[in-house]
Design a protein around this motif. Structure first.
Motif, PDB file in Angstrom:
ATOM      1  N   ARG A   1      -9.169  -6.530   8.088  1.00  0.00           N
ATOM      2  CA  ARG A   1      -7.863  -5.896   7.886  1.00  0.00           C
ATOM      3  C   ARG A   1      -6.869  -6.889   7.263  1.00  0.00           C
ATOM      4  O   ARG A   1      -6.020  -6.499   6.458  1.00  0.00           O
ATOM      5  CB  ARG A   1      -7.342  -5.358   9.219  1.00  0.00           C
ATOM      6  N   THR A   2      -6.991  -8.164   7.639  1.00  0.00           N
ATOM      7  CA  THR A   2      -6.136  -9.190   7.034  1.00  0.00           C
ATOM      8  C   THR A   2      -6.391  -9.288   5.534  1.00  0.00           C
ATOM      9  O   THR A   2      -5.444  -9.357   4.729  1.00  0.00           O
ATOM     10  CB  THR A   2      -6.396 -10.555   7.693  1.00  0.00           C
ATOM     11  N   TRP A   3      -7.667  -9.282   5.139  1.00  0.00           N
ATOM     12  CA  TRP A   3      -8.005  -9.336   3.721  1.00  0.00           C
ATOM     13  C   TRP A   3      -7.519  -8.091   2.981  1.00  0.00           C
ATOM     14  O   TRP A   3      -7.137  -8.171   1.814  1.00  0.00           O
ATOM     15  CB  TRP A   3      -9.513  -9.485   3.535  1.00  0.00           C
ATOM     16  N   ALA A   4      -7.525  -6.953   3.672  1.00  0.00           N
ATOM     17  CA  ALA A   4      -7.034  -5.718   3.058  1.00  0.00           C
ATOM     18  C   ALA A   4      -5.544  -5.827   2.752  1.00  0.00           C
ATOM     19  O   ALA A   4      -5.081  -5.404   1.679  1.00  0.00           O
ATOM     20  CB  ALA A   4      -7.303  -4.525   3.974  1.00  0.00           C
ATOM     21  N   VAL A   5      -4.788  -6.404   3.676  1.00  0.00           N
ATOM     22  CA  VAL A   5      -3.356  -6.618   3.442  1.00  0.00           C
ATOM     23  C   VAL A   5      -3.155  -7.611   2.304  1.00  0.00           C
ATOM     24  O   VAL A   5      -2.298  -7.419   1.429  1.00  0.00           O
ATOM     25  CB  VAL A   5      -2.670  -7.127   4.731  1.00  0.00           C
ATOM     26  N   THR A   6      -3.958  -8.671   2.289  1.00  0.00           N
ATOM     27  CA  THR A   6      -3.870  -9.669   1.222  1.00  0.00           C
ATOM     28  C   THR A   6      -4.091  -9.032  -0.141  1.00  0.00           C
ATOM     29  O   THR A   6      -3.332  -9.277  -1.094  1.00  0.00           O
ATOM     30  CB  THR A   6      -4.921 -10.775   1.452  1.00  0.00           C
ATOM     31  N   LEU A   7      -5.125  -8.209  -0.250  1.00  0.00           N
ATOM     32  CA  LEU A   7      -5.426  -7.539  -1.518  1.00  0.00           C
ATOM     33  C   LEU A   7      -4.299  -6.596  -1.921  1.00  0.00           C
ATOM     34  O   LEU A   7      -3.921  -6.533  -3.109  1.00  0.00           O
ATOM     35  CB  LEU A   7      -6.733  -6.766  -1.389  1.00  0.00           C
ATOM     36  N   ARG A   8      -3.742  -5.908  -0.960  1.00  0.00           N
ATOM     37  CA  ARG A   8      -2.636  -4.974  -1.251  1.00  0.00           C
ATOM     38  C   ARG A   8      -1.420  -5.712  -1.805  1.00  0.00           C
ATOM     39  O   ARG A   8      -0.797  -5.275  -2.775  1.00  0.00           O
ATOM     40  CB  ARG A   8      -2.266  -4.221   0.028  1.00  0.00           C
ATOM     41  N   VAL A   9      -1.073  -6.844  -1.187  1.00  0.00           N
ATOM     42  CA  VAL A   9       0.087  -7.621  -1.655  1.00  0.00           C
ATOM     43  C   VAL A   9      -0.183  -8.174  -3.050  1.00  0.00           C
ATOM     44  O   VAL A   9       0.701  -8.174  -3.921  1.00  0.00           O
ATOM     45  CB  VAL A   9       0.411  -8.749  -0.661  1.00  0.00           C
TER      46      VAL A   9
ATOM     47  N   ARG B   1       4.223   3.047   8.507  1.00  0.00           N
ATOM     48  CA  ARG B   1       2.919   3.697   8.327  1.00  0.00           C
ATOM     49  C   ARG B   1       1.782   2.722   8.585  1.00  0.00           C
ATOM     50  O   ARG B   1       0.754   3.083   9.169  1.00  0.00           O
ATOM     51  CB  ARG B   1       2.820   4.276   6.908  1.00  0.00           C
ATOM     52  N   LEU B   2       1.957   1.479   8.136  1.00  0.00           N
ATOM     53  CA  LEU B   2       0.916   0.484   8.374  1.00  0.00           C
ATOM     54  C   LEU B   2       0.728   0.210   9.863  1.00  0.00           C
ATOM     55  O   LEU B   2      -0.398   0.021  10.337  1.00  0.00           O
ATOM     56  CB  LEU B   2       1.270  -0.827   7.652  1.00  0.00           C
ATOM     57  N   MET B   3       1.831   0.202  10.605  1.00  0.00           N
ATOM     58  CA  MET B   3       1.765  -0.120  12.021  1.00  0.00           C
ATOM     59  C   MET B   3       1.218   1.019  12.866  1.00  0.00           C
ATOM     60  O   MET B   3       0.988   0.842  14.070  1.00  0.00           O
ATOM     61  CB  MET B   3       3.148  -0.538  12.528  1.00  0.00           C
ATOM     62  N   THR B   4       1.038   2.203  12.282  1.00  0.00           N
ATOM     63  CA  THR B   4       0.394   3.303  13.003  1.00  0.00           C
ATOM     64  C   THR B   4      -1.129   3.198  12.921  1.00  0.00           C
ATOM     65  O   THR B   4      -1.839   3.944  13.597  1.00  0.00           O
ATOM     66  CB  THR B   4       0.833   4.667  12.434  1.00  0.00           C
ATOM     67  N   THR B   5      -1.625   2.302  12.084  1.00  0.00           N
ATOM     68  CA  THR B   5      -3.063   2.051  11.949  1.00  0.00           C
ATOM     69  C   THR B   5      -3.467   0.983  12.967  1.00  0.00           C
ATOM     70  O   THR B   5      -2.606   0.404  13.647  1.00  0.00           O
ATOM     71  CB  THR B   5      -3.389   1.569  10.528  1.00  0.00           C
ATOM     72  N   PRO B   6      -4.759   0.693  13.098  1.00  0.00           N
ATOM     73  CA  PRO B   6      -5.188  -0.362  14.031  1.00  0.00           C
ATOM     74  C   PRO B   6      -4.738  -1.769  13.627  1.00  0.00           C
ATOM     75  O   PRO B   6      -5.026  -2.739  14.336  1.00  0.00           O
ATOM     76  CB  PRO B   6      -6.725  -0.251  13.988  1.00  0.00           C
TER      77      PRO B   6
ATOM     78  N   ALA C   1      -2.961  -5.048  13.487  1.00  0.00           N
ATOM     79  CA  ALA C   1      -2.101  -5.780  14.413  1.00  0.00           C
ATOM     80  C   ALA C   1      -0.995  -6.511  13.657  1.00  0.00           C
ATOM     81  O   ALA C   1      -1.116  -6.781  12.463  1.00  0.00           O
ATOM     82  CB  ALA C   1      -2.931  -6.779  15.220  1.00  0.00           C
ATOM     83  N   ARG C   2       0.068  -6.842  14.374  1.00  0.00           N
ATOM     84  CA  ARG C   2       1.182  -7.553  13.735  1.00  0.00           C
ATOM     85  C   ARG C   2       0.732  -8.889  13.157  1.00  0.00           C
ATOM     86  O   ARG C   2       1.111  -9.256  12.050  1.00  0.00           O
ATOM     87  CB  ARG C   2       2.304  -7.790  14.741  1.00  0.00           C
ATOM     88  N   GLY C   3      -0.080  -9.608  13.927  1.00  0.00           N
ATOM     89  CA  GLY C   3      -0.555 -10.901  13.450  1.00  0.00           C
ATOM     90  C   GLY C   3      -1.391 -10.785  12.192  1.00  0.00           C
ATOM     91  O   GLY C   3      -1.319 -11.639  11.302  1.00  0.00           O
ATOM     92  N   GLU C   4      -2.184  -9.715  12.088  1.00  0.00           N
ATOM     93  CA  GLU C   4      -2.998  -9.504  10.892  1.00  0.00           C
ATOM     94  C   GLU C   4      -2.125  -9.199   9.690  1.00  0.00           C
ATOM     95  O   GLU C   4      -2.411  -9.653   8.573  1.00  0.00           O
ATOM     96  CB  GLU C   4      -3.988  -8.364  11.139  1.00  0.00           C
TER      97      GLU C   4
END
Length: 242
Positions: free
Chosen positions: A3-11, A82-87, A89-92
């Motif tokens: 999930r962290t990598w998914a956020v990285t790719l999105r940014v 919307r992102l925070m309604t998914t699994p 985590a804040r740290g991720e």
């Protein structure tokens, strides 16, 4: 981690579709270095003294601004909620933003360092060390920007945090006046500011050919600042503006 990598790719995708951010990250620091070089064309000693520090100062400032504004925009647009309604985590989420922008800062540091050396003749005893500390500088700026965004409701408010977070550090970091010449209260205040340790590190990187204990200490202090700011940012992260 996925999930962290998914956020990285999105940014990264967001940045790649924003030419203004690309110019601000990659081109602007080199332009500012060039302006400084031409301003002190008749005083190359000043450029040789201050130029290396600017390579570290610009990423700190630019990524603080980009991160704080971007995170507030995510909140006000409802994307963060919307992102925070998914699994996720804040740290991720925080780690994904830090990783994405940290990689962007590595590109910026490489371009700025290379241009400073090859185009403007800046002499650096440890070019790879300069690259490392410029990247660490941006990570501190990213972490501080994420923390500041928690207290801003609009993008304009996020920009207003810049004088509070940047200017006092700029005045006390030792770039204008050596810190050992400051009054005792100002000196000890400068000791607890990350930019002071960054400027100390760049002064060593200009003259010392070995990565010694002092540089390791400065690196450790900056890493601790990054971890501390990121932890606080994770704890204070809000889903939406209220």
């Amino acid at each position: 981690m996925q999930r962290t990598w998914a956020v990285t790719l999105r940014v990264w995708q967001q940045l790649s579709h924003d030419p203004r951010s690309i110019v601000l990250i990659v081109v602007m620091p080199t332009v500012l270095i060039a302006v400084f070089y031409w301003v002190y064309d008749s005083r190359p000693d000043i450029f040789a003294h201050v130029g290396p520090a600017l390579i570290g100062l610009f990423p700190f400032t630019i990524f603080f601004l980009i991160t704080s504004v971007t995170m507030v925009r995510e909140r006000t647009s409802g994307t963060l909620e919307r992102l925070m309604t998914t699994p996720l985590a804040r740290g991720e989420l925080i780690a994904g933003y830090t990783l994405a922008l940290g990689l962007a800062s590595l590109v910026q540091a490489a371009v700025t360092t290379g241009a400073s050396m090859w185009l403007f003749g800046l002499e650096l005893a440890q070019p790879w060390g300069v690259l490392l500390f410029a990247t660490v500088s941006s990570v501190v700026g990213i972490a501080l920007g994420l923390l500041a965004s928690a207290f801003a409701r609009t993008e304009f408010q996020a920009v207003q945090f810049m004088p509070l977070a940047i200017i006092p550090q700029f005045l006390l970091c030792g770039l204008l006046v050596p810190r050992n010449q400051m009054t005792t209260p100002l000196y000890w205040l400068s000791e607890v500011l990350p930019l002071s340790h960054l400027i100390d590190a760049f002064a060593l990187l200009t003259t010392e050919s070995d990565f010694g204990v002092e540089l390791l200490i400065d690196f450790g202090v900056l890493a601790l600042f990054s971890i501390g700011f990121l932890t606080l940012a994770s704890l204070t992260l809000r889903r939406r503006s209220s």
